[in-house]
Design a protein around this motif. Structure first.
Motif, PDB file in Angstrom:
ATOM      1  N   VAL A   1       0.844  -1.187   0.000  1.00 46.92           N
ATOM      2  CA  VAL A   1       0.000   0.000   0.000  1.00 46.92           C
ATOM      3  C   VAL A   1       0.881   1.239   0.000  1.00 46.92           C
ATOM      4  O   VAL A   1       1.934   1.269   0.654  1.00 46.92           O
ATOM      5  CB  VAL A   1      -0.961   0.018   1.213  1.00 46.92           C
ATOM      6  N   THR A   2       0.467   2.254  -0.752  1.00 49.32           N
ATOM      7  CA  THR A   2       1.108   3.560  -0.703  1.00 49.32           C
ATOM      8  C   THR A   2       0.174   4.520   0.016  1.00 49.32           C
ATOM      9  O   THR A   2      -0.962   4.741  -0.436  1.00 49.32           O
ATOM     10  CB  THR A   2       1.423   4.086  -2.112  1.00 49.32           C
ATOM     11  N   LEU A   3       0.630   5.061   1.145  1.00 48.29           N
ATOM     12  CA  LEU A   3      -0.132   6.039   1.917  1.00 48.29           C
ATOM     13  C   LEU A   3       0.277   7.442   1.485  1.00 48.29           C
ATOM     14  O   LEU A   3       1.468   7.756   1.430  1.00 48.29           O
ATOM     15  CB  LEU A   3       0.127   5.870   3.414  1.00 48.29           C
ATOM     16  N   LEU A   4      -0.696   8.276   1.190  1.00 47.40           N
ATOM     17  CA  LEU A   4      -0.461   9.660   0.801  1.00 47.40           C
ATOM     18  C   LEU A   4      -0.979  10.566   1.905  1.00 47.40           C
ATOM     19  O   LEU A   4      -2.131  10.446   2.330  1.00 47.40           O
ATOM     20  CB  LEU A   4      -1.191   9.971  -0.513  1.00 47.40           C
ATOM     21  N   THR A   5      -0.137  11.498   2.364  1.00 41.24           N
ATOM     22  CA  THR A   5      -0.500  12.314   3.524  1.00 41.24           C
ATOM     23  C   THR A   5       0.267  13.620   3.516  1.00 41.24           C
ATOM     24  O   THR A   5       1.376  13.694   2.963  1.00 41.24           O
ATOM     25  CB  THR A   5      -0.208  11.532   4.820  1.00 41.24           C
ATOM     26  N   LYS A   6      -0.296  14.629   4.121  1.00 37.72           N
ATOM     27  CA  LYS A   6       0.461  15.854   4.352  1.00 37.72           C
ATOM     28  C   LYS A   6       1.413  15.656   5.523  1.00 37.72           C
ATOM     29  O   LYS A   6       2.595  15.951   5.433  1.00 37.72           O
ATOM     30  CB  LYS A   6      -0.466  17.024   4.643  1.00 37.72           C
ATOM     31  N   GLU A   7       0.885  15.159   6.645  1.00 37.77           N
ATOM     32  CA  GLU A   7       1.653  15.068   7.885  1.00 37.77           C
ATOM     33  C   GLU A   7       2.297  13.694   8.052  1.00 37.77           C
ATOM     34  O   GLU A   7       1.662  12.668   7.808  1.00 37.77           O
ATOM     35  CB  GLU A   7       0.749  15.305   9.088  1.00 37.77           C
ATOM     36  N   TYR A   8       3.535  13.714   8.479  1.00 38.53           N
ATOM     37  CA  TYR A   8       4.222  12.486   8.891  1.00 38.53           C
ATOM     38  C   TYR A   8       5.419  12.910   9.739  1.00 38.53           C
ATOM     39  O   TYR A   8       5.988  13.982   9.504  1.00 38.53           O
ATOM     40  CB  TYR A   8       4.669  11.658   7.686  1.00 38.53           C
ATOM     41  N   PRO A   9       5.792  12.106  10.742  1.00 42.82           N
ATOM     42  CA  PRO A   9       6.901  12.496  11.615  1.00 42.82           C
ATOM     43  C   PRO A   9       8.146  12.895  10.819  1.00 42.82           C
ATOM     44  O   PRO A   9       8.450  12.259   9.821  1.00 42.82           O
ATOM     45  CB  PRO A   9       7.151  11.234  12.445  1.00 42.82           C
ATOM     46  N   PRO A  10       8.817  13.956  11.261  1.00 42.66           N
ATOM     47  CA  PRO A  10       8.596  14.693  12.506  1.00 42.66           C
ATOM     48  C   PRO A  10       7.614  15.851  12.389  1.00 42.66           C
ATOM     49  O   PRO A  10       7.502  16.656  13.301  1.00 42.66           O
ATOM     50  CB  PRO A  10       9.996  15.204  12.851  1.00 42.66           C
TER      51      PRO A  10
ATOM     52  N   MET B   1      -6.627  -3.473   6.578  1.00 42.95           N
ATOM     53  CA  MET B   1      -6.076  -4.479   5.684  1.00 42.95           C
ATOM     54  C   MET B   1      -7.186  -5.275   5.009  1.00 42.95           C
ATOM     55  O   MET B   1      -7.136  -5.555   3.804  1.00 42.95           O
ATOM     56  CB  MET B   1      -5.153  -5.416   6.456  1.00 42.95           C
ATOM     57  N   ASP B   2      -8.210  -5.640   5.758  1.00 38.20           N
ATOM     58  CA  ASP B   2      -9.337  -6.373   5.180  1.00 38.20           C
ATOM     59  C   ASP B   2     -10.014  -5.551   4.084  1.00 38.20           C
ATOM     60  O   ASP B   2     -10.429  -6.087   3.056  1.00 38.20           O
ATOM     61  CB  ASP B   2     -10.349  -6.733   6.263  1.00 38.20           C
ATOM     62  N   LEU B   3     -10.131  -4.246   4.310  1.00 36.93           N
ATOM     63  CA  LEU B   3     -10.728  -3.388   3.291  1.00 36.93           C
ATOM     64  C   LEU B   3      -9.855  -3.368   2.038  1.00 36.93           C
ATOM     65  O   LEU B   3     -10.368  -3.463   0.913  1.00 36.93           O
ATOM     66  CB  LEU B   3     -10.912  -1.981   3.843  1.00 36.93           C
ATOM     67  N   TYR B   4      -8.539  -3.259   2.198  1.00 41.25           N
ATOM     68  CA  TYR B   4      -7.644  -3.313   1.044  1.00 41.25           C
ATOM     69  C   TYR B   4      -7.856  -4.606   0.254  1.00 41.25           C
ATOM     70  O   TYR B   4      -7.972  -4.588  -0.977  1.00 41.25           O
ATOM     71  CB  TYR B   4      -6.179  -3.266   1.484  1.00 41.25           C
ATOM     72  N   ARG B   5      -7.889  -5.710   0.964  1.00 42.16           N
ATOM     73  CA  ARG B   5      -7.968  -7.010   0.297  1.00 42.16           C
ATOM     74  C   ARG B   5      -9.272  -7.161  -0.482  1.00 42.16           C
ATOM     75  O   ARG B   5      -9.320  -7.860  -1.500  1.00 42.16           O
ATOM     76  CB  ARG B   5      -7.809  -8.137   1.317  1.00 42.16           C
ATOM     77  N   SER B   6     -10.317  -6.497  -0.014  1.00 43.19           N
ATOM     78  CA  SER B   6     -11.599  -6.582  -0.720  1.00 43.19           C
ATOM     79  C   SER B   6     -11.541  -5.920  -2.087  1.00 43.19           C
ATOM     80  O   SER B   6     -12.410  -6.162  -2.940  1.00 43.19           O
ATOM     81  CB  SER B   6     -12.708  -5.933   0.121  1.00 43.19           C
ATOM     82  N   LEU B   7     -10.529  -5.087  -2.339  1.00 42.21           N
ATOM     83  CA  LEU B   7     -10.394  -4.383  -3.605  1.00 42.21           C
ATOM     84  C   LEU B   7      -9.493  -5.108  -4.596  1.00 42.21           C
ATOM     85  O   LEU B   7      -9.383  -4.688  -5.755  1.00 42.21           O
ATOM     86  CB  LEU B   7      -9.825  -2.980  -3.362  1.00 42.21           C
ATOM     87  N   LEU B   8      -8.838  -6.166  -4.164  1.00 45.86           N
ATOM     88  CA  LEU B   8      -7.863  -6.849  -5.009  1.00 45.86           C
ATOM     89  C   LEU B   8      -8.498  -8.016  -5.754  1.00 45.86           C
ATOM     90  O   LEU B   8      -9.473  -8.599  -5.289  1.00 45.86           O
ATOM     91  CB  LEU B   8      -6.702  -7.364  -4.158  1.00 45.86           C
ATOM     92  N   PRO B   9      -7.931  -8.374  -6.919  1.00 46.47           N
ATOM     93  CA  PRO B   9      -8.385  -9.584  -7.608  1.00 46.47           C
ATOM     94  C   PRO B   9      -8.226 -10.795  -6.703  1.00 46.47           C
ATOM     95  O   PRO B   9      -7.388 -10.802  -5.787  1.00 46.47           O
ATOM     96  CB  PRO B   9      -7.448  -9.669  -8.818  1.00 46.47           C
ATOM     97  N   GLY B  10      -8.962 -11.828  -6.988  1.00 44.84           N
ATOM     98  CA  GLY B  10      -8.998 -12.993  -6.112  1.00 44.84           C
ATOM     99  C   GLY B  10      -7.651 -13.571  -5.748  1.00 44.84           C
ATOM    100  O   GLY B  10      -7.400 -13.896  -4.585  1.00 44.84           O
ATOM    101  N   THR B  11      -6.740 -13.670  -6.698  1.00 43.21           N
ATOM    102  CA  THR B  11      -5.452 -14.293  -6.402  1.00 43.21           C
ATOM    103  C   THR B  11      -4.628 -13.440  -5.453  1.00 43.21           C
ATOM    104  O   THR B  11      -3.952 -13.954  -4.568  1.00 43.21           O
ATOM    105  CB  THR B  11      -4.651 -14.525  -7.700  1.00 43.21           C
ATOM    106  N   ARG B  12      -4.680 -12.102  -5.619  1.00 39.54           N
ATOM    107  CA  ARG B  12      -3.914 -11.239  -4.737  1.00 39.54           C
ATOM    108  C   ARG B  12      -4.543 -11.171  -3.358  1.00 39.54           C
ATOM    109  O   ARG B  12      -3.862 -11.119  -2.345  1.00 39.54           O
ATOM    110  CB  ARG B  12      -3.813  -9.818  -5.310  1.00 39.54           C
ATOM    111  N   ALA B  13      -5.869 -11.172  -3.298  1.00 39.28           N
ATOM    112  CA  ALA B  13      -6.553 -11.089  -2.010  1.00 39.28           C
ATOM    113  C   ALA B  13      -6.288 -12.313  -1.150  1.00 39.28           C
ATOM    114  O   ALA B  13      -6.380 -12.267   0.074  1.00 39.28           O
ATOM    115  CB  ALA B  13      -8.062 -10.935  -2.228  1.00 39.28           C
ATOM    116  N   ALA B  14      -5.945 -13.425  -1.811  1.00 32.42           N
ATOM    117  CA  ALA B  14      -5.716 -14.665  -1.068  1.00 32.42           C
ATOM    118  C   ALA B  14      -4.280 -14.821  -0.595  1.00 32.42           C
ATOM    119  O   ALA B  14      -3.932 -15.822   0.033  1.00 32.42           O
ATOM    120  CB  ALA B  14      -6.090 -15.864  -1.941  1.00 32.42           C
ATOM    121  N   GLU B  15      -3.412 -13.852  -0.862  1.00 34.14           N
ATOM    122  CA  GLU B  15      -2.013 -13.952  -0.438  1.00 34.14           C
ATOM    123  C   GLU B  15      -1.919 -14.109   1.074  1.00 34.14           C
ATOM    124  O   GLU B  15      -2.613 -13.428   1.827  1.00 34.14           O
ATOM    125  CB  GLU B  15      -1.243 -12.691  -0.837  1.00 34.14           C
ATOM    126  N   PRO B  16      -1.026 -15.003   1.548  1.00 33.29           N
ATOM    127  CA  PRO B  16      -0.852 -15.125   3.002  1.00 33.29           C
ATOM    128  C   PRO B  16      -0.210 -13.877   3.578  1.00 33.29           C
ATOM    129  O   PRO B  16       0.648 -13.249   2.953  1.00 33.29           O
ATOM    130  CB  PRO B  16       0.090 -16.338   3.135  1.00 33.29           C
TER     131      PRO B  16
END
Length: 409
Positions: free
Chosen positions: A3-12, A370-385
């Protein structure tokens, strides 16, 4: 999965709840998958499965009030200029929403947007941003109405999104904010209180110097609060110099207010929360309110406005009290109720800590995300351990993320 997170704020560079959210979510997710953070700033680091890269905005533009928004847009362009190879893009707040939308269009990657507040409900921002405030509304609208999934931080926030944007209800999931209960817990430290000469009996406010946070109503309430009690206000990041000057004038007229007008370190906040009699959150708009979790984790009762997502956190009569917003008299009455029954206050503080431990840990929030991410992936990727820690074990500790560094040499 990546996952790539996009944000204005991040430490520091953190000044608000959204930055706290991204910092903790990124660390927890990195124990479960590859995480890349693209933020606004000069950060650059990599540790195990968590990489961070900051992108610089333009220099100041001719109109001072436009600098923030146009600079933010320029940093968004820079964020997506580098190829995105993640399975999911996840943007936080309007500050990164346009980058999320563009990444979806350019790289054909599922786009998730977390809403920490919505611009149509923050009209006072026009005072800060001038007419560029209308561009923030536009960017947010484009992003949310084109996101594959939207995360609302409270059920109230979900209802607001449905009211103000053309979004199908099934695309919105509610995942509350969280708290790091290993960091936010009662502290016996004294150094910060000594440095600022904080008296023994005090009530606490923590937040940005913004009209949104309702600080002026709390200062006005001090006229009705029992004698012998000081209000300690820990603030930073004023919306405008004018707002800061207004607060300064109110503080000058109220001798029982101690104003710490600078950003403190996390351990200093923990200390100040831990020794307050209670915490007050007088916001007039608050989609969630992480500061309430911080206070509850430190075993403090909370008096807060009954707005936004706050009623989903604070349980009236059990962990604190809720009052109408912008009502100094109601604030004072609730605060006095807590101050006059210290035994009940301690019970509320313990109940607050218990509620936080049961409902608002970052570990549980990361798994839901993480569960929400997996719901967006094709079946083979969503099943990755994926890595799952043993029951009761923190993925941070298991993967060495308990205290991730802010930067690498």
């Amino acid at each position: 999965m990546k996952v790539t997170l996009l944000t204005k704020e991040y430490p520091p560079h953190i000044y608000g709840g959204a930055g706290v959210h991204v910092k903790n979510l990124a660390a927890q997710l990195a124990a479960l998958m590859e995480v890349e953070v693209r933020c606004i700033g000069e950060q650059e680091s990599r540790r195990h499965h968590l990489s961070v890269k900051g992108y610089q905005p333009w220099e100041r533009v001719w109109e001072e009030k436009f600098t923030s928004v146009l600079g933010t847009f320029s940093a968004n362009l820079a964020m997506v200029g580098k190829r995105v190879d993640a399975d999911v893009i996840h943007a936080h707040t309007w500050y990164a929403s346009l980058a999320g939308f563009m990444a979806k269009m350019l790289y054909n990657v599922p786009f998730v947007a977390t809403v920490h507040s919505i611009e149509p409900l923050r009209p006072w921002k026009e005072e800060q941003l001038g007419r560029s405030y209308h561009l923030t509304n536009w960017a947010e609208k484009i992003a949310l109405e084109n996101a594959d999934r939207i995360i609302a931080v409270s059920h109230n926030s979900r209802a607001e999104i449905l009211q103000h944007f053309d979004v199908q209800p099934e695309r919105i999931a509610v995942i509350h904010n969280g708290i790091d209960i290993s960091t936010w817990k009662p502290s016996a430290a004294r150094a910060t209180r000594r440095k600022w000469a904080i008296p023994r009996d005090y009530i606490l406010f923590v937040g940005r110097t913004s009209r949104q946070k309702g600080m002026k109503h709390l200062i006005q309430a001090m006229e009705r609060i029992d004698p012998g009690v000081t209000l300690v206000c820990c603030t930073s990041a004023p919306d405008t110099p004018e707002v800061e000057q207004e607060i300064a004038a109110l503080v000058a007229r109220q001798p029982r207010v101690l104003w710490i007008n600078e950003l403190l370190r996390e351990e200093q906040y923990v200390e100040i929360y831990s020794h307050a009699q209670l915490f007050v959150c007088p916001s007039i708009y608050e989609p969630f309110g992480i500061t309430n979790l911080e206070a509850m984790a430190c075993e403090k009762p909370v008096v807060a406005s009954a707005v936004g997502g706050i009623p989903e956190v604070v349980v009236p009569g059990e962990t604190g009290y809720l009052v109408p917003p912008a009502d100094p008299r109601a604030l004072a009455e609730a605060i006095n109720t807590v101050l006059r029954d210290r035994r009940k206050a301690k019970q509320m503080g313990r109940a607050g800590r218990k509620r936080v431990e049961e409902r608002f840990t970052w570990q549980a929030i990361a798994w839901k995300t993480m569960d929400l991410y997996r719901s967006l992936l094709p079946g083979t990727r969503a099943a990755e351990p994926l890595f799952f820690p043993h029951r009761g074990e923190s993925p941070l500790a298991s993967r060495g993320y308990a205290n991730p560094p802010l930067s690498e040499p």
